[in-house]
Write a protein that holds these residues in place. Structure first.
Motif, short mmCIF file in Angstrom:
data_model
loop_
_atom_site.label_atom_id
_atom_site.label_comp_id
_atom_site.label_asym_id
_atom_site.label_seq_id
_atom_site.Cartn_x
_atom_site.Cartn_y
_atom_site.Cartn_z
N GLY A 48 -5.59 11.59 3.73
CA GLY A 48 -4.52 11.74 4.60
C GLY A 48 -3.97 10.52 5.20
N ARG A 49 -4.80 9.60 5.54
CA ARG A 49 -4.51 8.48 5.87
C ARG A 49 -3.56 7.58 4.89
NH1 ARG A 49 -7.90 3.93 9.32
NH2 ARG A 49 -6.00 2.44 9.49
N ARG A 50 -4.12 7.57 3.78
CA ARG A 50 -3.56 6.98 2.70
C ARG A 50 -1.92 7.61 2.25
NH1 ARG A 50 -6.40 5.06 -2.53
NH2 ARG A 50 -4.94 4.38 -3.57
N LEU A 51 -1.91 8.96 2.34
CA LEU A 51 -0.48 9.71 2.15
C LEU A 51 0.31 9.21 3.34
CD1 LEU A 51 -2.02 13.02 0.98
CD2 LEU A 51 -0.80 11.21 -0.52
N PHE A 52 -0.27 9.24 4.53
CA PHE A 52 0.54 8.83 5.72
C PHE A 52 1.46 7.63 5.74
CE2 PHE A 52 1.57 7.83 10.19
CZ PHE A 52 1.83 9.14 10.82
N PHE A 53 0.96 6.57 5.05
CA PHE A 53 1.50 5.20 4.96
C PHE A 53 2.10 5.11 3.56
CE2 PHE A 53 -1.58 5.14 8.32
CZ PHE A 53 -0.70 4.33 9.25
N ASP A 54 2.21 6.07 2.63
CA ASP A 54 2.58 6.03 1.38
C ASP A 54 3.91 6.21 1.15
OD1 ASP A 54 2.59 5.91 -1.67
OD2 ASP A 54 0.93 6.70 -1.85
N THR A 55 4.71 5.56 0.61
CA THR A 55 6.33 5.46 0.45
C THR A 55 6.63 6.33 -0.88
OG1 THR A 55 6.22 3.54 -0.75
CG2 THR A 55 6.88 3.59 1.66
N ARG A 56 5.46 6.71 -1.84
CA ARG A 56 5.64 7.67 -2.68
C ARG A 56 6.02 8.99 -2.34
NH1 ARG A 56 0.72 6.19 -4.21
NH2 ARG A 56 0.65 4.92 -6.38
N LEU A 57 5.93 9.11 -0.91
CA LEU A 57 6.15 10.51 -0.44
C LEU A 57 7.64 10.49 -0.15
CD1 LEU A 57 3.28 10.92 -0.09
CD2 LEU A 57 3.49 12.10 1.98
N SER A 58 8.24 9.55 -0.23
CA SER A 58 10.01 9.79 -0.34
C SER A 58 10.57 9.70 -1.50
CB SER A 58 10.28 8.61 0.91
OG SER A 58 10.52 7.32 0.26
N LEU A 59 11.88 10.29 -1.46
CA LEU A 59 12.54 10.37 -2.81
C LEU A 59 12.75 8.94 -3.44
CD1 LEU A 59 13.92 12.34 -4.82
CD2 LEU A 59 16.09 12.17 -3.32
N ASP A 60 13.33 8.10 -2.46
CA ASP A 60 13.80 6.63 -2.97
C ASP A 60 12.71 5.62 -2.83
OD1 ASP A 60 13.67 6.34 -0.27
OD2 ASP A 60 15.86 6.05 0.00
N GLY A 61 11.58 6.33 -2.31
CA GLY A 61 10.33 5.33 -2.39
C GLY A 61 10.55 4.34 -1.16
N ARG A 62 11.09 4.47 -0.35
CA ARG A 62 11.00 3.41 0.88
C ARG A 62 10.60 3.80 2.21
NH1 ARG A 62 16.94 1.82 -0.89
NH2 ARG A 62 17.56 2.77 1.07
N GLN A 63 10.74 5.35 2.40
CA GLN A 63 9.98 5.61 3.63
C GLN A 63 8.66 6.47 3.53
OE1 GLN A 63 13.48 7.11 3.31
NE2 GLN A 63 14.44 5.82 4.29
N SER A 64 7.88 6.40 4.44
CA SER A 64 6.63 6.93 4.78
C SER A 64 6.69 7.77 5.96
CB SER A 64 5.67 6.15 4.33
OG SER A 64 5.54 5.50 5.68
N CYS A 65 5.64 8.55 6.25
CA CYS A 65 5.58 9.21 7.80
C CYS A 65 5.54 8.10 8.59
CB CYS A 65 4.33 9.88 7.93
SG CYS A 65 3.87 11.32 6.49
N ALA A 66 4.97 6.80 8.24
CA ALA A 66 4.90 5.86 9.34
C ALA A 66 6.28 5.33 9.65
CB ALA A 66 3.83 4.78 8.84
#
Ligand SMILES: [Cu+2]
Lengths: 390, 143
Positions: A67-85
């Protein structure tokens, strides 16, 4: 036929009568028995923490790491620029310091500082989610926030070997072959396991509260006088504890304190009214098969919540722990400072309190400049160190 | 908004479809204080009730058990409803409780939550035939 419900420790204090705090006769702060009871009810801190019964990986170390890894991972955004953080940055108390969150576009509301989430009954300003994992799904798929589809999320996680391995280990399924919606839920459950570890530590207020409980006047005197006077207003004539009560300084429910709720010109934020509608429509609520709570006991609030007309313009009563670090304030970030918030309650525009309940509960406090400063001084003593795992 | 107007929207009105044999029990069958029950009586009716957890706290969900001990003319109760409101603030609960009959004349309500400290008025309505009997109970919650 009246029943007084007070914890026995508090009842014992009541027998002792009102307490006079500290020496210094000219400024001694006194609390009535009821005020004392209200102060003690703001603790103890930290409270006991329990795993989330609706999330089978809650408290699991591997889930927390993933979960920590995913929270800071920009892979989770369409353009690869944003994360939860992007909007929940640890450097700004897991908020973003902006009036309204900005992901792929400007969102309607202020990003909530993430902390002590295990104490929440509802999530988001309108309580549209009834669990931390369900709340964590929303930003991933919201086009204004991270903007992925469930299929895109699955493909991206499958393409990252370390994440895919952690997923398989935790959920006993290969991410590439799991149903996309299931992957979305599982990723959110790992994100939730991480977010549950974000907690705030003890504060100067907590030390004062515990000293008060022990009637330890010497320790109580360490708490600054302005904060003591502000606390007296908070639990006394300010009536703040009608809504901001208990260890987390919130009822966890929804009220209307007269903050205008236009999301933009001509478009209203329906607040709790819309939150209940979204909750009921959600395929991920606690009554859904995705909840790991077999007897669905965790779903009692969801099953029983009633949508009422007064819910229009109601927003969740925010916790006040760490409030001095989470400016700007209110659901739309419309108030920049704590001084502004106190001025809001002091001058309260009664025209805006459309709800009958709000009108009878809240009236302009007309605080003197000294009282307003004291109330702010009190709110500033609610800050504690933030920690998070693993 | 009066209490009457509020309860119409927010109460738990349940048709329990009780069998014909469900006549209210005589007072003797009423659960006792040792079992954690308290009594609530009016000229028309008497009930015994208890909460779980037993001490109500602001902001905490609880369940209620209600046993009808005495009813007018000894007539069967076919609907029972529980609700709560803060008279001084003019609002009710945020939740609509649901009921199940766990034995004849014995009901359990789930989904009750009093979300604010202060004085709440809890109302229990018994419906018998066309008649409607209300019992009320006030509780003061500290923060
Ligand atoms: Cu109230």
């Amino acid at each position: 036929m009246k029943q007084r419900v007070l914890p026995s420790a508090v009842a014992a204090l009541m027998l002792a009568g009102a307490a006079v705090l500290a020496a210094g006769p000219e400024q001694a702060v006194t609390f009535s028995a009821d005020e004392r009871a209200a102060i003690l009810a703001h603790g103890p801190w930290p409270p006991p923490r329990h795993p989330d019964p609706s999330n089978r990986v809650s408290g699991n170390r591997d889930a927390i790491s993933l979960g920590r890894r995913l929270f800071f991972d920009t892979r989770l955004s369409l353009d690869g620029r944003q994360s939860c953080a992007t909007c929940h940055d640890p450097a700004t108390a897991f908020a973003d310091g902006k009036p309204r969150g900005i992901g792929r576009a400007l969102v309607d509301r202020n990003a909530i500082a993430l902390a002590n989430l295990g104490l929440n009954r509802w999530f988001g300003w309108a309580g549209a989610a009834d669990s931390l994992w369900a709340q964590s799904i929303h930003p991933i798929v919201d086009v204004k926030e991270l903007g992925l589809t469930a299929e895109q999320l699955r493909d991206r996680l499958a393409a990252a070997p370390a994440i895919a391995a952690a997923y398989t280990h935790l959920f006993q399924a290969a991410v590439a072959h799991d149903a996309a919606e299931r992957v979305l839920v599982n990723a959110a459950k790992a994100l939730a396991a991480f977010q549950e570890t974000i907690v705030t530590g003890r504060t100067p207020f907590d030390d004062f509260r515990d000293a008060l409980e022990r009637s330890d006047t010497r320790s109580m005197a360490h708490y600054p006088r302005p904060a003591q006077r502000g606390l007296a207003i908070f639990v006394g004539k300010g009536n703040c504890t009608a809504c901001h009560f208990g260890p987390n300084f919130t009822s966890g429910e929804f009220e209307d304190v007269g903050v205008p709720h236009f999301a933009e010109q001509g478009r209203v934020d329906a607040g709790r009214h819309g939150g209940i509608a979204a909750l009921r429509a959600s395929p991920f609520n606690l009554l859904s098969p995705y909840s790991d709570n077999a007897d669905k006991a965790a779903g009692v609030p969801t099953r029983h919540v009633e949508q009422q007309h007064r819910n229009w313009g109601e927003f969740r009563v925010p916790s006040l722990r760490n409030v001095a670090r989470t400016a700007p304030y209110m659901h739309n970030g419309s108030l920049a400072t704590l001084q502004d918030v106190v001025r809001h309650y002091s001058e309260l525009n009664e025209e805006r309190l459309h709800g009958h309940a709000g009108r009878r509960l809240l009236r302009p406090l007309r605080l003197t400049p000294q009282e307003a400063a004291d109330l702010v001084a009190f709110l500033e003593t609610l800050s504690g160190e933030i920690s998070f795992g693993p | 908004m009066g209490i009457g107007a509020m309860t119409r929207g927010a109460g738990a009105l349940v048709s329990l479809a009780l069998s014909a044999g469900t006549i209210a029990h005589p007072a003797a069958a009423c659960p006792t204080a040792e079992q954690g029950f308290r009594r609530l009586a009016s000229p028309e009716a008497e009930i015994a009730y208890r909460w779980a957890p037993p001490a109500l706290k602001a902001g905490q969900f609880f369940t209620a058990e209600v046993v009808t001990c005495r009813t007018r003319w000894g007539e069967a109760v076919h609907d029972i409803k529980i609700d709560a409101a803060m008279p001084a603030h003019g609002h009710g609960m945020n939740y609509r409780p649901s009921a199940v009959a766990i034995a004849p004349g014995h009901y359990r309500f789930t989904g009750l939550m009093l979300h604010m400290p202060g004085t709440w008025r809890i109302t229990i309505d018994l419906l018998q035939g066309g008649r409607h009997t209300r019992l009320t109970h006030e509780v003061d919650l500290s923060p």
